[in-house]
Design a protein around this motif. Sequence first.
Motif: not given
Length: 369
Positions: A187-214
């Motif tokens: 942002r400081k350098y005014n660059k367009e930002i594209m994002v990869m791994e928003p789900l961290k390869g599935g880690t943020l899909v299959n979260v631990p049960d406690k996290a899922k419950d929350i």
Amino acid sequence: MKKLGFGAMRLPENGRFSKGIDLDLTCEMIDYFIEKGYNYFDTAYPYHSGKSEETLKKCLVERYSREDFILIDKLPTFFLKKEEDMEKYFNIQQERCGVEYFDYYLIHDIAKRNLNAIRKFNPYEYVKKLKKEGKVKHIGFSFHDDAEFLEEMLNEMPEIEVVMLQINYLDWESSAVQSRKCYEICRKYNKEIMVMEPLKGGTLVNVPDKAKDILKTSKPEMSVPSWALRFVAGLKDVSIVFSGMHSIEDVKENIETMDNFEPLDEKEHKILQDVAGIIKGVNIIPCTYCNYCAENCEDNIPISKFFELYNADLRENHFKFSKYLDEYNEYASIAAYASDCTFCGNCVDSCPQQLDIPEYMGDVADYFE
Ligand code: SF4
Ligand code: SF4
């Protein structure tokens, strides 16, 4: 909010042990994606050992007009052995994808471990030349290192227009990935930002049960992955978020989130911080299952698959240990066991997450064997 891009790194495959991509299903996923008004596609030379680019040619390029989609490809910095290789790889990529130009062409994996190639072959000058020739419309790089190095690279390559960063709520404050700090530098350098791994390869899909419950208790109507997508898509100056789609359900679910996009409020940000703490507490191996390491293991150890099984069992609190053990033995019997690792270290430099793969392989061997 059409900030969703189709990542072609984890396309559906034919059967568990097959390396072939399911073309019919990929076409169906792409058709649905385009029909809903989305048009960004991201691929790279090593994805699916070259088959990702070829699949996009068959399922996208040959079935749609060129102006109907935006295609991003990447120069494989880590494979460069001599200067002429840059042209060689670009020609192969044009041929594999069946296009005359790429909308975006990124120097793949700018990181200290690739600094020799960056200094020796000067891919920055090469991508600028491609842009001048009209073979690529925009130039940039994908990045896997710390914020200080990112700033150094942006100063060295001032005409770079876009940076692709690994951003997700788990890596936001991570000292290794430094998502937030890297985002702020862009942002400081005014660059367009594209994002990869928003789900961290599935880690943020299959979260631990406690996290899922929350997450489920806080907003029952919202799926677990939608929290992660909303986190990144709500960030200012992020132009597009690439999610590696694996099934038609992934495509539908991601589109559902983006079509009905709502930025996270302050309370929800706080909830995600708590969830990140829970996920970190499980001590899973922070692998994104990109599979870059696979080709460097002469012992043919299915590294990412073993890490996936190990992580799944930890996350699920060992309830299905015998299932994962059976699966582990099945893969090991046709490839190699974790204990076959010779600790040669050949895989280490190919890992964008900078994981100590041999050490983790020892953990996997102890665990399953
Ligand atoms: S360290 Fe182990 S996993 Fe890595 S390349 Fe060598 S044998 Fe394969
Ligand atoms: S160990 Fe590293 S290179 Fe291999 S799949 Fe995981 S993140 Fe990718």
